[in-house]
Enzyme design. Structure first.
Site, PDB file in Angstrom:
ATOM      1  CE  LYS A  73      -4.103  -1.771   0.025  1.00 46.11           C
ATOM      2  NZ  LYS A  73      -4.473  -2.720   1.054  1.00 46.11           N
ATOM      3  CE  LYS A  79      -4.405  -8.750  -4.026  1.00 45.53           C
ATOM      4  NZ  LYS A  79      -4.827  -8.823  -2.630  1.00 45.53           N
ATOM      5  CE  LYS A 125     -14.432  -1.236  -7.699  1.00 46.91           C
ATOM      6  NZ  LYS A 125     -15.650  -1.048  -6.985  1.00 46.91           N
TER       7      LYS A 125
END
Ligand code: TRP
Length: 331
Positions: free
Chosen positions: A111, A194, A197
């Site tokens: 992140k 993976k 969204k």
């Protein structure tokens, strides 16, 4: 009968990764165990959604849980933010979560790399809130995808630390769970990593996508110019499509295309067409229910009230025990 807890962050529509990593396990487990399935709307605040988006996304996840076959009379479906006890447990656990271990979490590092302008404390302590979700019901089984394995390890660390500190055995160790032999990792359509969204709209196939949209996305998936030597190792983008096929197609279909690949006779057009059709078929039962449930406000609100009540009952009990253990006693 064990206690099971799992949640999905409320970023709106669910994709095949959510479905195979979590939801399908939920549906299978609900009759055998004491299950709590929630919508992690507190976790979603790390990305600062607008109030409108937050509400719409939470509602959408509720609808899709139900459409996928989670039975609200069997399992407890609730919204994380409706159970304020989780925030209290999170606070207690934060006192024994160390900066070093939180900074080392892979999800945190990812992140930070992806959003260097929004490295907030909520992001850092994301695994502590997740541990609170699980320990709040003293769950032992947590159906999640492969990407959550490290968070489960951290949950065990926090639980054991609490137990050691207060010389108790109050929290049992929770473990990641999947019906298959391995935790599932569903790849995206962009050839790398993976399904998610944040990877862009075309990377993920959503449960609510129309058959036409699914076909379009799959036909545009990244491939290469084809194998040149028999039985050669598949490059990542191709392996990813085979992994998707393993999830949605029959073993015979998978073997058929695997044999063609190994014989250097595969035609990616045919391969993708089959993959798209099997994805359409796999999602059809869910897609069919999404609209119907989404239009039924009364039903949704009944389900949520009922679930929240059951979840709070279990949460209140744990918090009362934890307060006692910590030493917050009544005067
Ligand atoms: N971190 C999980 C995800 O991103 C969502 C989640 C939050 C969760 N709390 C949880 C999953 C507790 C299982 C148990 O998918």
């Amino acid at each position: 009968m064990e206690t099971v807890v799992s949640g999905i962050r409320s970023t709106g529509k669910l994709h095949l990764g959510n479905y195979y990593g979590a939801i399908r396990n939920f549906v299978q487990m609900q009759h055998e165990h004491n299950c709590y399935f929630f919508i992690a709307d507190l976790h979603s605040l790390t990305t600062h959604p607008t109030p409108e988006d937050l509400y719409t996304n939470v509602r959408q996840v509720v609808v899709e849980y139900l459409a996928a076959g989670i039975d609200p009379d069997v399992a407890t479906i609730y919204i994380q933010s409706d159970v304020p006890e989780v925030a209290e447990l999170y606070l207690y656990l934060n006192m024994n979560a160390y900066l070093g271990e939180l900074e080392r979490a892979t999800s945190f590092k990812d992140k930070v790399r992806a959003n260097p302008d929004n490295i907030n404390a909520g992001l850092l302590t994301y695994p502590v809130l997740m541990a609170a979700d699980i320990l709040l019901h003293r769950a032992t089984k947590v159906p999640v995808g492969k990407d959550q394995e490290q968070h489960l390890e951290m949950t065990r660390t926090f639980a054991n630390r609490f137990n050691r500190m207060y010389k108790t055995e109050y929290f049992a160790e929770p473990h990641a769970f999947s019906f298959g032999k391995n935790l599932i990792k569903i790849p995206g359509l962009d050839g790398k990593g993976k399904m998610g969204k944040s990877e862009g709209e075309a990377n993920a196939v959503y449960l609510s996508d129309s058959p036409e949209t699914i076909r379009k996305k799959v036909m545009r998936a990244v491939t290469d110019s084809g194998p040149t030597t028999p039985n050669q190792q598949k490059p990542e983008a191709i392996q990813n499509l085979f992994t998707l096929m393993e999830a949605v197609s029959s073993p015979d279909t998978l073997k058929h295309f695997d044999d063609l690949y190994n014989a250097c006779e595969i035609r990616y057009g045919d391969f993708k067409k089959q993959l798209a059709e099997d994805m359409v078929a796999a999602t059809e039962p869910v897609r069919a229910h999404i609209h119907e449930i989404s239009n039924d406000n009364d039903y949704i609100s009944k389900v949520i009230h009922q679930g929240n009540e059951k979840a709070r009952e279990s949460a209140r009990k744990t918090i009362a025990d934890v307060r006692e253990i910590i030493g917050f006693r009544k005067f």
